[in-house]
Enzyme design. Structure first.
Site, PDB file in Angstrom:
ATOM      1  N   TYR A  15      19.964  90.775  20.817  1.00  0.00           N
ATOM      2  CA  TYR A  15      18.534  90.682  20.498  1.00  0.00           C
ATOM      3  C   TYR A  15      18.097  91.667  19.422  1.00  0.00           C
ATOM      4  O   TYR A  15      16.970  91.586  18.929  1.00  0.00           O
ATOM      5  CB  TYR A  15      17.692  90.945  21.759  1.00  0.00           C
ATOM      6  CG  TYR A  15      17.908  89.937  22.846  1.00  0.00           C
ATOM      7  CD1 TYR A  15      17.449  88.633  22.719  1.00  0.00           C
ATOM      8  CD2 TYR A  15      18.570  90.277  24.014  1.00  0.00           C
ATOM      9  CE1 TYR A  15      17.640  87.690  23.717  1.00  0.00           C
ATOM     10  CE2 TYR A  15      18.769  89.346  25.032  1.00  0.00           C
ATOM     11  CZ  TYR A  15      18.304  88.066  24.874  1.00  0.00           C
ATOM     12  OH  TYR A  15      18.490  87.148  25.868  1.00  0.00           O
ATOM     13  N   HIS A  20      11.602  88.732  17.799  1.00  0.00           N
ATOM     14  CA  HIS A  20      10.937  89.117  19.049  1.00  0.00           C
ATOM     15  C   HIS A  20      11.063  90.620  19.309  1.00  0.00           C
ATOM     16  O   HIS A  20      10.318  91.169  20.111  1.00  0.00           O
ATOM     17  CB  HIS A  20      11.574  88.327  20.198  1.00  0.00           C
ATOM     18  CG  HIS A  20      10.633  87.903  21.279  1.00  0.00           C
ATOM     19  ND1 HIS A  20       9.271  87.714  21.098  1.00  0.00           N
ATOM     20  CD2 HIS A  20      10.867  87.605  22.581  1.00  0.00           C
ATOM     21  CE1 HIS A  20       8.728  87.320  22.242  1.00  0.00           C
ATOM     22  NE2 HIS A  20       9.667  87.255  23.161  1.00  0.00           N
ATOM     23  N   TYR A  64      13.469  93.823  29.876  1.00  0.00           N
ATOM     24  CA  TYR A  64      13.373  92.566  29.128  1.00  0.00           C
ATOM     25  C   TYR A  64      11.898  92.221  28.987  1.00  0.00           C
ATOM     26  O   TYR A  64      11.040  92.671  29.742  1.00  0.00           O
ATOM     27  CB  TYR A  64      14.175  91.419  29.761  1.00  0.00           C
ATOM     28  CG  TYR A  64      15.663  91.629  29.606  1.00  0.00           C
ATOM     29  CD1 TYR A  64      16.305  91.313  28.401  1.00  0.00           C
ATOM     30  CD2 TYR A  64      16.412  92.159  30.633  1.00  0.00           C
ATOM     31  CE1 TYR A  64      17.659  91.518  28.247  1.00  0.00           C
ATOM     32  CE2 TYR A  64      17.777  92.366  30.500  1.00  0.00           C
ATOM     33  CZ  TYR A  64      18.402  92.041  29.302  1.00  0.00           C
ATOM     34  OH  TYR A  64      19.741  92.262  29.149  1.00  0.00           O
ATOM     35  N   ASN A  66       9.904  89.721  29.546  1.00  0.00           N
ATOM     36  CA  ASN A  66       9.084  89.057  30.554  1.00  0.00           C
ATOM     37  C   ASN A  66       8.645  89.955  31.701  1.00  0.00           C
ATOM     38  O   ASN A  66       7.840  89.541  32.526  1.00  0.00           O
ATOM     39  CB  ASN A  66       9.818  87.835  31.107  1.00  0.00           C
ATOM     40  CG  ASN A  66      10.048  86.781  30.039  1.00  0.00           C
ATOM     41  OD1 ASN A  66       9.595  86.917  28.910  1.00  0.00           O
ATOM     42  ND2 ASN A  66      10.755  85.742  30.397  1.00  0.00           N
ATOM     43  N   ASN A 112       4.992  86.133  26.554  1.00  0.00           N
ATOM     44  CA  ASN A 112       5.355  86.463  27.934  1.00  0.00           C
ATOM     45  C   ASN A 112       5.286  87.961  28.238  1.00  0.00           C
ATOM     46  O   ASN A 112       4.968  88.348  29.363  1.00  0.00           O
ATOM     47  CB  ASN A 112       6.742  85.919  28.271  1.00  0.00           C
ATOM     48  CG  ASN A 112       6.722  84.408  28.399  1.00  0.00           C
ATOM     49  OD1 ASN A 112       5.710  83.815  28.755  1.00  0.00           O
ATOM     50  ND2 ASN A 112       7.835  83.771  28.085  1.00  0.00           N
TER      51      ASN A 112
END
Length: 186
Positions: A15, A20, A64, A66, A112
């Site tokens: 990531y 993001h 993470y 979320n 999110n």
């Protein structure tokens, strides 16, 4: 005065360079400018530094995206930092690439990480610096877009945009939300 600056992103090499994770990249740039480094702590990587009379706690949640609210709530409580001295650094596909918008509150707009923060805190009244990603993706391909890498021409613009983001964070801590919005939001 103590401030909690939270860069949203996902942990893990896969990531690291994704759109993001721009919140992590902004906060990494700020830590580098301040000459401080992160330590693995509960719910995330934390670095501490100062900008003049402002004490900063920089946080990259390890929960993470979320579950970002868990880390934010824990560090607000641990450091006794009120919501008005929290700034969340987040990506936003609703504004053009490279646009930076400081907001005092707002909806999650389908993000999110922001959704979980609002659920966890029971409020959307926290400052956020929205980093525009644009919406150059095919219908139904939003997830692939935000979890994809920046295009080479976008990547070339990032150093200047990251520096401007850090200027906004510094101004937020030293001059306050309203004056910073007046100066940097166009």
């Amino acid at each position: 005065m103590k401030y909690l600056i939270v860069g949203l992103g996902n942990i893990g090499y896969e990531y690291e360079k994704t759109r993001h994770n721009i919140g992590f990249r902004i906060i990494d740039t700020l830590a580098q400018e301040l000459g401080i480094s992160f330590e693995a702590k509960r719910y995330g990587a934390v670095a501490r530094g100062r900008i003049k009379n402002a004490e900063l706690v920089l946080l990259k949640p390890s929960t993470y995206m979320n579950l970002s609210g868990d880390a934010l709530r824990y560090w607000m409580s641990t450091e006794s930092i009120p919501l008005e001295r929290v700034l969340v650094l987040v990506d936003d596909i609703a504004i053009p690439f490279g646009s930076l918008r400081l907001k005092p509150k707002g909806s999650d707009a389908g993000h999110n990480g922001l959704k979980h923060i609002a659920q966890t805190l029971g409020s959307t009244a926290y400052a956020r610096l929205r980093f525009g990603l644009g919406s150059d993706y095919a219908r139904g391909r939003q997830i692939e877009f935000v979890l994809g890498a920046f295009e080479p021409e976008e990547e070339a613009q990032l150093p200047e945009l990251l520096e401007r983001s850090c200027q906004i964070v510094r101004s937020f801590c030293l001059s306050g939300l309203q004056r910073t919005m007046n100066q940097f939001n166009s």
